[in-house]
Scaffold this motif. Structure first.
Motif, PDB file in Angstrom:
ATOM      1  N   THR A  53      12.627 -12.027  69.803  1.00  0.00           N
ATOM      2  CA  THR A  53      12.977 -10.654  69.444  1.00  0.00           C
ATOM      3  C   THR A  53      13.650 -10.598  68.076  1.00  0.00           C
ATOM      4  OG1 THR A  53      13.375 -10.239  71.785  1.00  0.00           O
ATOM      5  CG2 THR A  53      14.195  -8.600  70.234  1.00  0.00           C
ATOM      6  N   ARG A  54      14.621 -11.476  67.852  1.00  0.00           N
ATOM      7  CA  ARG A  54      15.362 -11.450  66.592  1.00  0.00           C
ATOM      8  C   ARG A  54      14.457 -11.791  65.411  1.00  0.00           C
ATOM      9  NH1 ARG A  54      20.841 -11.273  67.424  1.00  0.00           N
ATOM     10  NH2 ARG A  54      21.458 -12.372  65.554  1.00  0.00           N
ATOM     11  N   MET A  55      13.578 -12.778  65.622  1.00  0.00           N
ATOM     12  CA  MET A  55      12.663 -13.169  64.549  1.00  0.00           C
ATOM     13  C   MET A  55      11.702 -12.025  64.250  1.00  0.00           C
ATOM     14  SD  MET A  55      12.111 -15.621  62.533  1.00  0.00           S
ATOM     15  CE  MET A  55      10.886 -15.961  61.305  1.00  0.00           C
ATOM     16  N   MET A  56      11.184 -11.398  65.316  1.00  0.00           N
ATOM     17  CA  MET A  56      10.240 -10.293  65.135  1.00  0.00           C
ATOM     18  C   MET A  56      10.901  -9.147  64.383  1.00  0.00           C
ATOM     19  SD  MET A  56       7.175  -9.413  65.679  1.00  0.00           S
ATOM     20  CE  MET A  56       6.277  -7.925  65.312  1.00  0.00           C
ATOM     21  N   ARG A  57      12.140  -8.850  64.748  1.00  0.00           N
ATOM     22  CA  ARG A  57      12.844  -7.761  64.093  1.00  0.00           C
ATOM     23  C   ARG A  57      13.012  -8.056  62.593  1.00  0.00           C
ATOM     24  NH1 ARG A  57      17.640  -6.811  62.087  1.00  0.00           N
ATOM     25  NH2 ARG A  57      18.415  -4.663  62.036  1.00  0.00           N
ATOM     26  N   ALA A  58      13.496  -9.272  62.286  1.00  0.00           N
ATOM     27  CA  ALA A  58      13.740  -9.631  60.892  1.00  0.00           C
ATOM     28  C   ALA A  58      12.446  -9.590  60.079  1.00  0.00           C
ATOM     29  CB  ALA A  58      14.362 -11.025  60.817  1.00  0.00           C
ATOM     30  N   THR A  59      11.371 -10.160  60.659  1.00  0.00           N
ATOM     31  CA  THR A  59      10.096 -10.190  59.942  1.00  0.00           C
ATOM     32  C   THR A  59       9.561  -8.788  59.738  1.00  0.00           C
ATOM     33  OG1 THR A  59       9.683 -12.229  61.133  1.00  0.00           O
ATOM     34  CG2 THR A  59       7.854 -11.317  59.890  1.00  0.00           C
ATOM     35  N   MET A  60       9.656  -7.980  60.795  1.00  0.00           N
ATOM     36  CA  MET A  60       9.146  -6.609  60.744  1.00  0.00           C
ATOM     37  C   MET A  60       9.874  -5.821  59.652  1.00  0.00           C
ATOM     38  SD  MET A  60       6.838  -5.157  62.409  1.00  0.00           S
ATOM     39  CE  MET A  60       6.129  -3.561  62.339  1.00  0.00           C
ATOM     40  N   LEU A  61      11.188  -5.992  59.561  1.00  0.00           N
ATOM     41  CA  LEU A  61      11.951  -5.285  58.532  1.00  0.00           C
ATOM     42  C   LEU A  61      11.448  -5.678  57.148  1.00  0.00           C
ATOM     43  CD1 LEU A  61      15.655  -5.342  59.773  1.00  0.00           C
ATOM     44  CD2 LEU A  61      14.105  -3.390  59.572  1.00  0.00           C
ATOM     45  N   GLU A  62      11.206  -6.970  56.969  1.00  0.00           N
ATOM     46  CA  GLU A  62      10.731  -7.452  55.682  1.00  0.00           C
ATOM     47  C   GLU A  62       9.373  -6.841  55.350  1.00  0.00           C
ATOM     48  OE1 GLU A  62      10.545 -11.922  54.712  1.00  0.00           O
ATOM     49  OE2 GLU A  62      12.617 -11.454  55.259  1.00  0.00           O
ATOM     50  N   VAL A  63       8.470  -6.848  56.351  1.00  0.00           N
ATOM     51  CA  VAL A  63       7.116  -6.325  56.121  1.00  0.00           C
ATOM     52  C   VAL A  63       7.169  -4.817  55.851  1.00  0.00           C
ATOM     53  CG1 VAL A  63       4.876  -5.918  57.191  1.00  0.00           C
ATOM     54  CG2 VAL A  63       5.997  -8.121  57.453  1.00  0.00           C
ATOM     55  N   LEU A  64       7.988  -4.115  56.635  1.00  0.00           N
ATOM     56  CA  LEU A  64       8.065  -2.658  56.456  1.00  0.00           C
ATOM     57  C   LEU A  64       8.599  -2.305  55.073  1.00  0.00           C
ATOM     58  CD1 LEU A  64       9.376  -1.383  59.914  1.00  0.00           C
ATOM     59  CD2 LEU A  64       7.121  -1.022  58.886  1.00  0.00           C
ATOM     60  N   ASP A  65       9.325  -3.241  54.474  1.00  0.00           N
ATOM     61  CA  ASP A  65       9.918  -2.996  53.174  1.00  0.00           C
ATOM     62  C   ASP A  65       9.022  -3.479  52.036  1.00  0.00           C
ATOM     63  OD1 ASP A  65      12.078  -1.807  51.972  1.00  0.00           O
ATOM     64  OD2 ASP A  65      13.007  -3.728  51.482  1.00  0.00           O
ATOM     65  N   SER A  66       7.833  -4.045  52.401  1.00  0.00           N
ATOM     66  CA  SER A  66       7.017  -4.667  51.364  1.00  0.00           C
ATOM     67  C   SER A  66       6.175  -3.635  50.621  1.00  0.00           C
ATOM     68  CB  SER A  66       6.095  -5.713  51.997  1.00  0.00           C
ATOM     69  OG  SER A  66       5.205  -5.046  52.858  1.00  0.00           O
ATOM     70  N   ASP A  67       5.629  -4.067  49.469  1.00  0.00           N
ATOM     71  CA  ASP A  67       4.904  -3.152  48.589  1.00  0.00           C
ATOM     72  C   ASP A  67       3.677  -2.540  49.251  1.00  0.00           C
ATOM     73  OD1 ASP A  67       6.708  -3.500  46.641  1.00  0.00           O
ATOM     74  OD2 ASP A  67       5.597  -5.079  45.583  1.00  0.00           O
ATOM     75  N   PHE A  68       2.926  -3.382  50.012  1.00  0.00           N
ATOM     76  CA  PHE A  68       1.671  -2.837  50.531  1.00  0.00           C
ATOM     77  C   PHE A  68       1.903  -1.787  51.609  1.00  0.00           C
ATOM     78  CE2 PHE A  68       1.211  -4.871  54.629  1.00  0.00           C
ATOM     79  CZ  PHE A  68       1.984  -6.021  54.513  1.00  0.00           C
ATOM     80  N   VAL A  69       3.022  -1.907  52.316  1.00  0.00           N
ATOM     81  CA  VAL A  69       3.332  -0.866  53.302  1.00  0.00           C
ATOM     82  C   VAL A  69       3.737   0.423  52.583  1.00  0.00           C
ATOM     83  CG1 VAL A  69       4.966  -0.158  55.090  1.00  0.00           C
ATOM     84  CG2 VAL A  69       3.883  -2.404  55.213  1.00  0.00           C
TER      85      VAL A  69
END
Lengths: 317, 299
Positions: free
Chosen positions: A198-214
């Protein structure tokens, strides 16, 4: 270096590690005070019985010869006899392996999707109350030893407040005819491995949601739901997959205390029994089995990590 | 091969680099969960240390019929032999604390030495040490401990040695990465060019600059030590004297009477749970402070 060769090399390293592990496991028995025969028969054993058991266990042969015959038997699946019950170790282990694999498979199949969803949900509610609560709950759960969680579940759902599930497994019957005994051990393991995912998914998801392509997708007017399912989720699976695999490897050790707690007839309980009875041949076989599983799953985690991370893919060469 | 034990703060560790100890401790205390964790830990430690002096009954005396939750003159009833549960609980924390403390100090100490040696050698020593950790990491910690305990008879010293042996390779991996990171910095090059030998550089330049990850790792290992030491006691394999009060052993002794007398199991379980949560909160707080953020990991 091509991907295939990289994976091949890791497999080779895994095989080498297993070989050294087998030497280590075998050597451990050489350090037994007295020897394996005395460990079984105890201090009061008569010299005749000791000598008989020693020759039965080939303890008088030189170590190298004993290792080669032991490792040869191991590879061909002949694990010798348990010195306590005198039955072939293979028979003891076969049913236990099935039971443990069932436990681990169920735990993995439940924990992975639940944890992925929870991590995503938490990331989408970043810094809101739900996110903070999830973060705190996963941190607390991650700290608790698995037997503490298991005893807590036992008290709530079995012996104390509610009496929904049996506390222990009826070992005279197979596990599958009494599926209700699976609930609490599986729940304990799920609670043990989910927090990390859960913690890893949350951290990764935050990073992806903040990325340029999103950001770009949003600017292009892609609906938020589609941004999440088509773009964000697939891109966060990679890093998380490795953590999932590592948690699966953890299960190989995690089942020891959990199976002992619930009297579950699996590999973990077998290890504890073998240590308590000082049944070295059984213990050696079980430890090799656990180590093999552990090494293979770790290897998979490694390969998954390489496959999903282009930077690692080249760094390995 | 990667280490199969991602800590709850695995992400934060990667960001930890350098960080001098005193300032880091002060910053850690500014993080709410460090303070909460510290309070919980101090509470449990206080119970364990003061407990033996305030216990109403003796560690081994019989005060009533076995498994009686409401035995006269007791707070939490009697255990499987009719001894006072509350008193045994108050006596039983010291062994868990002492053993896990020792495991942590030895395991982290050995791991740190290996890391300093391997991370700053650039020779076959590094390769040899890291391949050795590969082999030791091919067992789950508890299985390695059980293998050792089967061979060497279960005694407190064996328990400490086996648990520490499980920690050392994991600590070595994490700390080696931290040392490698520091080893390439300019002040280390400067020290090298001044002709300093390797051990003075390791102790004078490298060690002071990896205290951040070292503190995090120590906190994590303490959490795992408590879990493992208590877990081995729960399996009845901690090698203590049969009638000695010990939180892990109490769970093992009294688990068959869990339905009729839950307190004999619940009290030690709660204490162990609080202790692991407390130490892990502190470790997490330090990791956050060292990462220069008190926000959630990845934030």
């Amino acid at each position: 270096m091509s991907l295939g060769r990289l994976v091949g090399r890791r497999l080779l390293v895994g095989a080498l590690i297993l070989f050294i592990v087998s030497v280590l496991v075998f050597t451990a028995s050489l350090f037994l005070p007295g020897d394996a025969a005395r460990a079984v028969l105890g201090r009061t054993a008569s010299p005749d019985r000791l000598a008989a058991l020693r020759s039965q266990m080939h303890l008088d042969d030189p170590p190298l010869q004993r290792y080669l015959s032991w490792a040869g038997d191991l590879v061909t699946g002949d694990l010798g006899d348990s010195v306590v019950s005198q039955t072939p170790v293979v028979e003891l282990i076969a049913q236990r392996s099935v039971n443990s694999l069932l436990l681990m498979a169920l735990a993995a199949l439940i924990a992975t999707p639940v944890a992925l969803l929870l991590g995503t949900w938490s990331a989408l509610r970043r810094d809101q109350l739900a996110d903070h609560l999830t973060s705190l709950a996963t941190l607390v759960l991650a700290s608790l030893p698995e037997f503490v969680v298991g005893i807590g579940l036992l008290f709530v759902f079995s012996t104390g407040l509610l009496r929904w599930f049996p506390a222990v497994v009826d070992q005279t019957q197979g596990v599958l005819v009494q599926p209700e005994v699976l609930v609490l051990p599986v729940a304990t393991l799920v609670l043990a491995v989910s927090p990390y995912i859960t913690r890893m998914m949350r951290a990764t998801m935050l990073e992806v949601l903040d990325s340029d392509f999103v950001h770009q997708a949003r600017l292009n007017g892609v609906p938020e739901r589609q941004v999440l399912w088509r773009h964000a989720l697939p891109n966060s699976i990679g890093p998380v997959a490795q953590v999932v695999a590592l948690q699966l490897a953890w299960l190989a050790g995690g089942i020891v205390l959990v199976e002992f707690l619930f009297d579950y007839p699996g590999i973990g309980e077998g290890v504890v029994d073998a240590v308590t009875n000082r049944d070295i041949p059984t213990l050696q076989a079980l430890v090799m089995l656990v180590a093999a599983f552990y090494v293979v799953v770790n290897l998979l985690a490694d390969v998954v990590g390489v496959l999903t991370n282009p930077r690692l893919r080249t760094a390995g060469s | 091969m990667s280490v199969a034990e991602p800590g709850p703060i695995g992400n934060a560790i990667e960001r930890v680099s350098g960080g001098q100890a005193p300032g880091l401790l002060r910053r850690s205390l500014a993080v709410g969960r460090t303070r909460a964790g510290l309070m919980i830990t101090v509470l449990v430690v206080a119970v364990a240390v003061v407990g033996p002096f305030v216990a109403p009954a003796s560690e081994t005396g019989f005060v009533g019929a076995p498994y009686t939750p409401d035995a006269a003159g007791t707070v939490f009833g009697t255990d499987y032999l009719g001894r006072d549960v509350w008193s045994r609980f108050l006596y039983g924390g010291v062994s868990v604390l002492a053993l896990s403390g020792l495991c942590t100090v030895i395991g982290v100490g050995v791991g740190l030495l290996v890391a300093l040696l391997a991370g700053y050698s650039r020779t076959w020593v590094d390769e040899l040490l890291m391949r050795t950790t590969d082999v030791l990491l091919a067992f789950p910690a508890i299985v390695l401990a059980l293998l050792f305990l089967a061979v060497f008879e279960p005694q407190p010293a064996t328990v400490v040695a086996t648990v520490a042996a499980g920690h050392a390779p994991r600590v070595a991996r994490v700390m080696r990465a931290a040392v490698l990171d520091v080893a390439g910095r300019d002040y280390v090059r400067a020290a090298e060019s001044m002709g300093l030998r390797r051990w003075p550089i390791r102790l004078g330049d490298l060690l002071p600059n990896v205290t951040g990850p070292l503190m995090v790792e120590t906190g994590l290992r303490l959490t795992y030590s408590v879990a493992l030491v208590a877990g081995l006691g729960f399996l009845g394999l901690s090698g203590l004297e049969a009638d000695q009060a010990d939180w892990g052993l109490m769970i093992n002794e009294n688990r068959l009477g869990f339905t009729v007398q839950p307190w004999a199991v619940l009290l030690p379980v709660i204490a162990i749970g609080l202790l692991t949560v407390g130490t892990n909160l502190v470790a997490d707080g330090i990791a956050r402070a060292a990462a220069g953020t008190d926000r959630e990991v990845g934030g």
